[in-house]
Design a protein around this motif. Structure first.
Motif, PDB file in Angstrom:
ATOM      1  N   GLU A 219       0.834  -1.200   0.000  1.00 40.34           N
ATOM      2  CA  GLU A 219       0.000   0.000   0.000  1.00 40.34           C
ATOM      3  C   GLU A 219       0.868   1.250   0.000  1.00 40.34           C
ATOM      4  N   LEU A 220       1.902   1.255   0.834  1.00 39.60           N
ATOM      5  CA  LEU A 220       2.782   2.427   0.925  1.00 39.60           C
ATOM      6  C   LEU A 220       3.438   2.722  -0.412  1.00 39.60           C
ATOM      7  N   LYS A 221       3.782   1.656  -1.139  1.00 40.24           N
ATOM      8  CA  LYS A 221       4.455   1.822  -2.435  1.00 40.24           C
ATOM      9  C   LYS A 221       3.561   2.538  -3.437  1.00 40.24           C
ATOM     10  N   LYS A 222       2.230   2.328  -3.299  1.00 42.67           N
ATOM     11  CA  LYS A 222       1.299   2.933  -4.264  1.00 42.67           C
ATOM     12  C   LYS A 222       1.189   4.434  -4.084  1.00 42.67           C
ATOM     13  N   THR A 223       1.436   4.922  -2.857  1.00 39.86           N
ATOM     14  CA  THR A 223       1.208   6.358  -2.617  1.00 39.86           C
ATOM     15  C   THR A 223       2.448   7.191  -2.952  1.00 39.86           C
TER      16      THR A 223
END
Ligand code: SAH
Length: 223
Positions: A219-223
């Protein structure tokens, strides 16, 4: 396993590998690490290792002769593959480290400036390896990362082989949260399940936690 590093800053390697697991392995002779001064292989009074790039552009490029001759001088002592640390290389991961740990040794060339004359790669059949998609000022820190990741997989380096098997990425599983004593600190407690002694439940809990962490990182990678 024997690591030979070719660098203009050989003194960087001593302090880093004097301590900890790798330091002890070197002391015991399970791992050998030799950092060689590239300037020893220059032929001019100024011990020059770099020169201007053909075709123009900013910065300097590492000359081919000292690097190639330095590596050739190590060949008899180290039969392993030649590795060139480069940001555009093949990305280092746990799988690659495990493969390299099966070699009798590695000869690692650390670049500086704008990089290394490309004839080094072709003449030595060097494998280019990157530690990630960012640019550092030299290949020494990447070489240290490669040496550490590889050396700890050499049999006998890490005392308890079980701790390698449970490492992140050893299977598809990344690390779970770890706790040690005290069981309570400033009101922060350790999850009950870990104190339960129920090994099946503990294993299941760890799997769950690891999966949650992986999902969170994605999830963090997507932001
Ligand atoms: N101008 C080059 C960068 C040179 S950085 C470019 O744009 O690609 C100088 C040296 O640092 C490189 O030759 C290499 O040896 C090392 N280096 C920098 N970043 C690295 C990385 N991510 N992985 C491995 N080596 C790296």
């Amino acid at each position: 396993m024997r690591f030979d590093v070719v660098t203009i800053f050989p003194a960087m390697f001593g302090p880093v590998f004097q301590q900890g697991v790798i330091g002890r392995a070197i002391e015991r002779g399970v791992v050998e690490l030799h950092a060689h001064d590239l300037r020893e292989h220059t032929h001019d009074r100024h011990r020059q290792v770099d020169d201007m790039p053909f075709g123009g552009g900013p910065g300097m490029v590492m000359k081919p002769e000292p690097v190639i001759e330095a590596v050739e001088s190590l060949r008899a002592a180290n039969p392993g593959p030649v590795i060139l640390m480069e940001p555009w290389g093949e990305r280092l991961d746990q799988q690659l480290a495990a493969k390299l740990a099966q070699e009798p040794g590695l000869i690692i060339v650390c670049g500086r400036y704008e990089g290394v004359d490309d004839r080094v790669r072709s003449a030595l059949g060097a494998r280019e390896i990157s530690i990630g998609d960012y640019v550092l000022s030299g290949g020494e820190i990447p070489a240290m990362v490669l040496i550490d990741a590889t050396a700890r997989l050499v049999p006998g380096v890490v005392g308890d082989p079980g701790s390698l098997a449970q490492d992140s990425f050893a299977d598809e599983m990344t690390g779970w949260p770890q706790f040690t004593r005290p069981a309570e600190y400033r009101g922060m407690t350790v999850p009950d399940v870990l104190l339960s002694g129920d090994h099946a439940r503990i294993k299941q809990w760890r799997r769950q936690q690891a999966a949650q962490r992986r999902a969170h990182t994605k999830e963090l990678k997507k932001t």
